[in-house]
Design a protein around this motif. Sequence first.
Motif, PDB file in Angstrom:
ATOM      1  N   PHE A  74       0.830  -1.205   0.000  1.00  0.00           N
ATOM      2  CA  PHE A  74       0.000   0.000   0.000  1.00  0.00           C
ATOM      3  C   PHE A  74       0.865   1.256   0.000  1.00  0.00           C
ATOM      4  N   ASN A  78      -1.887   4.583   6.270  1.00  0.00           N
ATOM      5  CA  ASN A  78      -2.842   3.844   7.086  1.00  0.00           C
ATOM      6  C   ASN A  78      -3.428   4.767   8.151  1.00  0.00           C
ATOM      7  N   ASN A  79      -4.653   4.459   8.589  1.00  0.00           N
ATOM      8  CA  ASN A  79      -5.313   5.199   9.674  1.00  0.00           C
ATOM      9  C   ASN A  79      -5.381   6.705   9.412  1.00  0.00           C
ATOM     10  N   ILE A 165      -4.899  -8.107   4.086  1.00  0.00           N
ATOM     11  CA  ILE A 165      -4.304  -6.911   4.707  1.00  0.00           C
ATOM     12  C   ILE A 165      -4.967  -5.671   4.117  1.00  0.00           C
ATOM     13  N   GLY A 166      -5.095  -4.653   4.937  1.00  0.00           N
ATOM     14  CA  GLY A 166      -5.763  -3.456   4.430  1.00  0.00           C
ATOM     15  C   GLY A 166      -5.330  -2.185   5.108  1.00  0.00           C
ATOM     16  N   VAL A 167      -5.726  -1.060   4.512  1.00  0.00           N
ATOM     17  CA  VAL A 167      -5.509   0.242   5.142  1.00  0.00           C
ATOM     18  C   VAL A 167      -6.868   0.817   5.548  1.00  0.00           C
ATOM     19  N   ILE A 168      -6.821   1.566   6.626  1.00  0.00           N
ATOM     20  CA  ILE A 168      -8.033   2.063   7.265  1.00  0.00           C
ATOM     21  C   ILE A 168      -8.181   3.561   7.073  1.00  0.00           C
TER      22      ILE A 168
HETATM   23  C1  LIG Z   1      -3.309  -0.574   9.283  1.00  0.00           C
HETATM   24  O1  LIG Z   1      -3.611  -0.403  10.643  1.00  0.00           O
HETATM   25  C2  LIG Z   1      -4.355  -1.468  11.211  1.00  0.00           C
HETATM   26  C3  LIG Z   1      -4.617  -1.131  12.646  1.00  0.00           C
HETATM   27  O2  LIG Z   1      -5.176   0.131  12.793  1.00  0.00           O
HETATM   28  C4  LIG Z   1      -3.594  -2.769  11.089  1.00  0.00           C
HETATM   29  O3  LIG Z   1      -4.400  -3.823  11.559  1.00  0.00           O
HETATM   30  C5  LIG Z   1      -3.228  -3.020   9.626  1.00  0.00           C
HETATM   31  O4  LIG Z   1      -2.443  -4.167   9.519  1.00  0.00           O
HETATM   32  C6  LIG Z   1      -2.489  -1.834   9.050  1.00  0.00           C
HETATM   33  N1  LIG Z   1      -2.264  -2.031   7.636  1.00  0.00           N
HETATM   34  C7  LIG Z   1      -1.066  -1.985   7.077  1.00  0.00           C
HETATM   35  C8  LIG Z   1      -1.006  -2.150   5.601  1.00  0.00           C
HETATM   36  O5  LIG Z   1      -0.077  -1.804   7.722  1.00  0.00           O
END
Ligand SMILES: *[C@@H]1O[C@H](CO)[C@@H](O)[C@H](O)[C@H]1NC(C)=O
Length: 302
Positions: A74, A78-79, A165-168
């Motif tokens: 990504f 994130n967040n 896996i994802g971004v928030i």
């Molecule tokens: C993004 O943050 C969340 C927790 O807030 C985590 O679980 C996730 O793995 C993070 N994603 C990446 C791509 O680092």
Amino acid sequence: MKSLCVLLLDAILLASFVEDSETAGRHATWSKQFKNVLETHRFKTEGGSWTPDPSDLLGEYEVEPPVRDTNAYFMTNNNTVVTVQVGTTAALRCQVFDVAEHETVSWIRRRDHHLITVGANTYSNDERFQVTYSEKTQDWTLHVRYAQPHDAGVYECQLSAHPPIGVITTLNVIEAVAEIGGGPERYVQIGSSVQLTCTIKHFTEPPTYVFWYHAEHMINYDSNKRITVVNRLGESELRISQVTKADSGNYTCQPANARPAFVSLHIITGETPAAMQRASATEVQYRLSITLLSSLLALVAL
Ligand SMILES: *[C@@H]1O[C@H](CO)[C@@H](O)[C@H](O)[C@H]1NC(C)=O
Ligand SMILES: *[C@@H]1O[C@H](CO)[C@@H](O)[C@H](O)[C@H]1NC(C)=O
């Protein structure tokens, strides 16, 4: 007796591990581990009780965390937080590179685990959701049109790797409000001029227009030369010169994408505000005398 049984079991377990291990090096480590375990057991059983600690048995052979079978990564932070105004379009970005042929990028609403989009397809029944993919920027942007307060919350852009896996992104939806200075009632002398200033608060985008209404009529483009509207960034001003009785009534400031504001305009003839106060004082006296009269009547009745 109990601890002896446990010890025996452990020994058998470890013995099978020793058999399984192929290289001599590993064998050596296992033997060392075995010795350690035995020593620990001897030490701990002296007290009469012993609880097996899995790390004693597995030690450095503990299962490694699973490796995510993907090359994708990504680029979107994130967040993050995206703040939009009610009624506008929110764009939640998700830039992810090196997505393999068999992998997909999805958008999920965390609140109810609602799967909004998968790849380029929108799964939600809500037609305000739409995903756009840019090959050039590798960006899967989720658009939320006419954003409403209930759209606020956490959204995840997820890659279908194992494990996923994802971004928030947290979406905030705020409502802009209009305010007319000088209170809900305004008193103006006939023949003088009045200026109503409407300020728009909490806006993320300045309104594309601000309409002024006198009762039901939009007056921005009124042929009446006495009325002028001047718009500035986040502010609109209505000026009426040489006010007449016909100018009295409700005025509404209605910006695009913001809660409107109202003001009631009263045109005073001859009387000064002091005279008006005297008038209301007379009214109080009148009410008092009515009360007195009714009290008297009540007394007479007795
Ligand atoms: C993004 O943050 C969340 C927790 O807030 C985590 O679980 C996730 O793995 C993070 N994603 C990446 C791509 O680092
Ligand atoms: C003016 O607006 C107020 C509040 O919206 C409303 O209660 C009142 O009836 C209106 N008056 C007229 C004359 O339209």
